[in-house]
Design a protein around this motif. Sequence first.
Motif, short mmCIF file in Angstrom:
data_model
loop_
_atom_site.label_atom_id
_atom_site.label_comp_id
_atom_site.label_asym_id
_atom_site.label_seq_id
_atom_site.Cartn_x
_atom_site.Cartn_y
_atom_site.Cartn_z
N LEU A 109 0.84 -1.21 0.00
CA LEU A 109 0.00 0.00 0.00
C LEU A 109 0.87 1.25 0.00
O LEU A 109 0.57 2.23 -0.70
CB LEU A 109 -0.92 -0.01 1.22
N ASP A 110 1.97 1.22 0.78
CA ASP A 110 2.86 2.37 0.82
C ASP A 110 3.50 2.61 -0.55
O ASP A 110 3.61 3.76 -1.01
CB ASP A 110 3.96 2.15 1.86
N LYS A 111 3.91 1.51 -1.20
CA LYS A 111 4.51 1.66 -2.54
C LYS A 111 3.50 2.21 -3.53
O LYS A 111 3.84 3.03 -4.39
CB LYS A 111 5.03 0.30 -3.03
N ALA A 112 2.26 1.76 -3.42
CA ALA A 112 1.24 2.25 -4.33
C ALA A 112 1.05 3.76 -4.15
O ALA A 112 0.94 4.51 -5.14
CB ALA A 112 -0.09 1.53 -4.07
N GLU A 113 1.07 4.24 -2.89
CA GLU A 113 0.91 5.66 -2.63
C GLU A 113 2.09 6.45 -3.19
O GLU A 113 1.91 7.50 -3.83
CB GLU A 113 0.77 5.90 -1.13
N ILE A 114 3.31 5.96 -2.97
CA ILE A 114 4.49 6.66 -3.46
C ILE A 114 4.53 6.65 -4.98
O ILE A 114 4.85 7.68 -5.61
CB ILE A 114 5.77 6.02 -2.88
N HIS A 115 4.20 5.52 -5.62
CA HIS A 115 4.18 5.47 -7.09
C HIS A 115 3.15 6.44 -7.65
O HIS A 115 3.36 7.06 -8.71
CB HIS A 115 3.89 4.04 -7.57
N ALA A 116 2.03 6.59 -6.94
CA ALA A 116 1.01 7.54 -7.40
C ALA A 116 1.53 8.97 -7.28
O ALA A 116 1.29 9.80 -8.16
CB ALA A 116 -0.27 7.36 -6.58
N ILE A 117 2.23 9.27 -6.17
CA ILE A 117 2.82 10.60 -6.01
C ILE A 117 3.80 10.88 -7.15
O ILE A 117 3.87 11.98 -7.69
CB ILE A 117 3.53 10.71 -4.64
N MET A 118 4.56 9.84 -7.56
CA MET A 118 5.55 9.99 -8.62
C MET A 118 4.90 10.01 -10.01
O MET A 118 5.59 10.26 -11.01
CB MET A 118 6.56 8.85 -8.54
#
Length: 550
Positions: A109-118
């Motif tokens: 979930l954290d990776k999904a949030e960071i990838h979305a920010i990027m």
Amino acid sequence: MKRFLLFLFIFSYFSISSVYSQEDFEHLLSQLDELVEKKDDMRSGIRSRIDALKAELAGSNQHQKQFIYSCLYKAYSHVNADSALYYIEKTEEIAINENDQRTLDLLTLDKAEIHAIMGFYLVAVTELESVDEKTLDQETLIRYFHVSRSVYGWMSDYSRQTPSVSEYWCERTQQMRDSLIKYETDEIDHAIVLADNYNNCNRPEEALAVIKGCVDRAKDVSLSYALFIMAESYRLLGDDNMQIFYLAQSAITDFDRGVTEYAALPTLASVLFDKKDINRAYRYLLCSMEDAVFCNARLRTMEANEFFPIIDKAEKQQSANISMFYRLVTVVFIVLTIALLVVLYFLRKEMHKVVSMRNKLYVANKKLEDVNKQLENANADLGFSNDSLQQEKQDLIQLDSVKEKYISFYMGRSRSFINRMEKFRLSLLKMIKANQQNEVMKSLKNEQQIEEMQKQFYSDFDNAFLEIHPNFVERFNALFKPEDRFEPKAGEKMTTELRIFALIRMGITDTAQIASFLDYSLPTIYNYRSRIRNKTIVEKDTFEKKVMEL
């Protein structure tokens, strides 16, 4: 319930509108201006915290490293997406080795949030779909709904040029929002989601009534979200001032947190641009672009890039208008200066005769002033001379009075001494005639009379000296520390030490003369002078000079 919320909103709205004045809004924006200028200093705290966490990695075990990596990810999450992703992957390696599925789900979930920010939205959606929400515990499930709502919302904003796609992701966002309303257990987070939902349904009054109840208790990211939602509610109500007020507060909260990925500041820049505050809008948007690039937040960068050319053009146009205004003012100033010079030229010609007459009058007045000054100086000198003569006369009269008094005093003392000596001589002669040699020897050996005369001599000297110099004892003692000062005994006016330096004050500085005068030996007087000089608080070399000035 809806009527109660509506009543609460109306009451709060008019209360807040009456509390905040235009000066309050300007003060808040000035505070934000200062934070924008000093944003690097504001973020020194989070950099120090990150450096401290990295320092803890050395010598830590596997479990400790997992915790530190998690802290580093959270510190970097809205500051630098690349670094945040790096520490998520480091944490993930440890979780895989330990077969910790719950931690792996949270990290996904954290990776999904960071990838979305990027801006890697498809990657983020794929990672969300890889998580089986049916296997999640309640806490992880709530986290899943929060991340999904954010990712789907960003997807909707990113694809708004394709209405059908944007609408699809908007529906998915609403589904996640509904799930959060149902499952969120934290009171503040639940209020934020509920208010966001009311805004999305174009019910800003109810949104404000909900969010105002918890904004005072919200902290950090929750406070930033709450303030942003309040600003959005006021936007829907058409209240630009309150929208600016809460956007500024949300932006200040973002700066206090030290993050570089945010929405409040660029949104505030857009509102201020519409309010014709172009210069401030330009600075805020430029700051937002710099932070978005630093964070590698693709969506924020794209949003800023879409709007920046408009503000940049307006800012340049404003600068050009100001430059044109200054050029116009310069031209007008030059024309007025030339006209003024022409007027001054003719005035100068007309004033030349007046100046000539004034010069002659000035010379005459100057001569008259000189004569007056000479008379004044002569009068002043005469007055000063008169005063000096009067003072000298008074001093001479006083001096004559003192002289006459002490001449009379010492003549009386001398006559008394002669009479006593004559009486003593006759007494001795009488005893010799009576052949009383023993009585003669007894009288000659008796020192009581000499001691009495010595005491009388000291008393007379003390009285005479202190009448001429009444403050001598106090001034002399001022040259010593309190514990070293000389206090006369009861019935006496001066001590031996005071008499020695009274003689010095009179100009008798020779030790032999002082010893003879006071009937002491030379070594005794020398020791007195040396011991007293060593106790003084002034320079020893100038001590006796100071005494002579008392």
